[in-house]
Design a protein around this motif. Structure first.
Motif, mmCIF file in Angstrom:
data_model
loop_
_atom_site.group_PDB
_atom_site.id
_atom_site.type_symbol
_atom_site.label_atom_id
_atom_site.label_comp_id
_atom_site.label_asym_id
_atom_site.label_seq_id
_atom_site.Cartn_x
_atom_site.Cartn_y
_atom_site.Cartn_z
ATOM 1 N N THR A 50 0.791 -1.228 0.000
ATOM 2 C CA THR A 50 0.000 0.000 0.000
ATOM 3 C C THR A 50 0.825 1.282 0.000
ATOM 4 O O THR A 50 0.349 2.332 -0.425
ATOM 5 C CB THR A 50 -0.938 0.030 1.221
ATOM 6 O OG1 THR A 50 -0.156 0.069 2.415
ATOM 7 C CG2 THR A 50 -1.831 -1.201 1.242
ATOM 8 N N LYS A 51 2.076 1.188 0.473
ATOM 9 C CA LYS A 51 2.866 2.415 0.597
ATOM 10 C C LYS A 51 4.178 2.382 -0.182
ATOM 11 O O LYS A 51 4.936 3.349 -0.147
ATOM 12 C CB LYS A 51 3.166 2.691 2.075
ATOM 13 C CG LYS A 51 1.907 2.887 2.925
ATOM 14 C CD LYS A 51 1.079 4.065 2.446
ATOM 15 C CE LYS A 51 -0.187 4.241 3.263
ATOM 16 N NZ LYS A 51 -1.009 5.381 2.768
ATOM 17 N N GLY A 52 4.451 1.288 -0.853
ATOM 18 C CA GLY A 52 5.653 1.221 -1.676
ATOM 19 C C GLY A 52 6.955 1.174 -0.896
ATOM 20 O O GLY A 52 8.012 1.524 -1.413
ATOM 21 N N ILE A 53 6.881 0.737 0.367
ATOM 22 C CA ILE A 53 8.088 0.612 1.194
ATOM 23 C C ILE A 53 8.693 -0.759 0.956
ATOM 24 O O ILE A 53 7.996 -1.773 1.054
ATOM 25 C CB ILE A 53 7.758 0.800 2.683
ATOM 26 C CG1 ILE A 53 7.093 2.167 2.907
ATOM 27 C CG2 ILE A 53 9.011 0.686 3.531
ATOM 28 C CD1 ILE A 53 6.581 2.370 4.314
ATOM 29 N N THR A 54 9.967 -0.805 0.657
ATOM 30 C CA THR A 54 10.607 -2.087 0.368
ATOM 31 C C THR A 54 10.560 -3.004 1.586
ATOM 32 O O THR A 54 10.760 -2.547 2.721
ATOM 33 C CB THR A 54 12.079 -1.882 -0.037
ATOM 34 O OG1 THR A 54 12.742 -1.160 0.997
ATOM 35 C CG2 THR A 54 12.177 -1.090 -1.323
ATOM 36 N N ASP A 60 13.394 -1.744 9.981
ATOM 37 C CA ASP A 60 14.244 -0.628 10.417
ATOM 38 C C ASP A 60 13.453 0.677 10.501
ATOM 39 O O ASP A 60 13.636 1.467 11.432
ATOM 40 C CB ASP A 60 15.420 -0.460 9.457
ATOM 41 C CG ASP A 60 16.405 -1.608 9.533
ATOM 42 O OD1 ASP A 60 16.436 -2.287 10.590
ATOM 43 O OD2 ASP A 60 17.141 -1.845 8.556
ATOM 44 N N VAL A 61 12.585 0.907 9.531
ATOM 45 C CA VAL A 61 11.776 2.129 9.541
ATOM 46 C C VAL A 61 10.844 2.134 10.745
ATOM 47 O O VAL A 61 10.704 3.148 11.447
ATOM 48 C CB VAL A 61 10.960 2.247 8.236
ATOM 49 C CG1 VAL A 61 10.003 3.435 8.309
ATOM 50 C CG2 VAL A 61 11.890 2.399 7.043
ATOM 51 N N LEU A 62 10.219 1.003 11.004
ATOM 52 C CA LEU A 62 9.303 0.893 12.137
ATOM 53 C C LEU A 62 10.045 1.120 13.451
ATOM 54 O O LEU A 62 9.565 1.836 14.342
ATOM 55 C CB LEU A 62 8.638 -0.483 12.143
ATOM 56 C CG LEU A 62 7.625 -0.742 13.276
ATOM 57 C CD1 LEU A 62 6.499 0.278 13.254
ATOM 58 C CD2 LEU A 62 7.081 -2.170 13.181
#
Length: 216
Positions: A50-54, A60-62
């Motif tokens: 849904t957000k295009g995050i690899t 790591d982002v979370l």
């Protein structure tokens, strides 16, 4: 035209890849839009689709959002659960804004203090003819002092203190020589009695000159 611009931006984002901040923003949208609680495996499924995050960067982002207190995390049993509500994010932003405003205010105060210190330090240092003349005179005096110190060093050997130090050093050296002379004489006497050597043989063994006078 606006739709075309949005599509162009999305196309460019996909080509270039999302920055870390863009990934964080999109992940926060997941929590705000759903107002739900997720496990890591849920986010790993939703974020790429849904957000295009690899997928490789989801964890790591979370974690970066958790570290910044923008996403809450609690362990229940063997699993971690994540959630974030707009009200918390707003409060976090407000707190961060207040911190930044405080830092800006302190920086402004420091700037004012430094400016005042600079102004105070420059008083009397204006580039006037009198100041220029005084600086030249000061430089000349420094050079004269250096010359005199060099001149004084030439006559250092005549300094009473230096002479007294040399006299004391000579006394110490003479006493040391006397002790060694006594030692040599004692060893020579002992060797002469022990082995019945004559003086010339002993002197030769010790490397003592023939004209050496033990009484000097």
């Amino acid at each position: 035209m606006l739709v075309a611009d949005v599509m162009l931006n999305l196309s460019q984002s996909k080509k270039k890849g999302l920055s870390l901040e863009e990934k964080r923003t999109r992940m926060m949208e997941i929590f705000f839009e759903t107002k739900d609680v997720f496990q890591l495996k849920d986010i790993e499924k939703i974020a790429p689709k849904t957000k295009g995050i690899t997928p490789m960067s989801v964890k790591d982002v979370l974690q970066s959002l958790v570290d910044d207190n923008m996403v809450d995390c609690e362990r229940v049993g063997t699993s971690n659960y994540y959630w974030a509500f707009p009200s918390k994010a707003l409060n976090t932003c407000k707190h961060k804004l207040e911190e930044l405003q405080t830092q800006i205010s302190e920086a402004k105060q420091r700037k004012v203090s430094v400016q005042k210190a600079v102004e105070k330090a420059t008083v009397g240092r204006e580039d006037t003819e009198e100041r220029g003349a005084l600086l030249k005179e000061l430089q000349a005096l420094k050079e004269e002092r250096t010359r005199l110190q060099a001149e004084l060093e030439k006559y250092r050997e005549c300094d009473p203190e230096v002479i007294e130090d040399m006299r004391k050093s000579n006394v110490v050296a003479k006493e040391a020589v006397s002790r060694w002379t006594d030692n040599v004489f004692a060893i020579k006497s002992w060797t002469k009695k022990k082995f019945s050597f004559d003086d010339s043989r002993i002197d030769k063994a010790f490397g003592i000159p023939e004209d050496f006078d033990y009484m000097d």
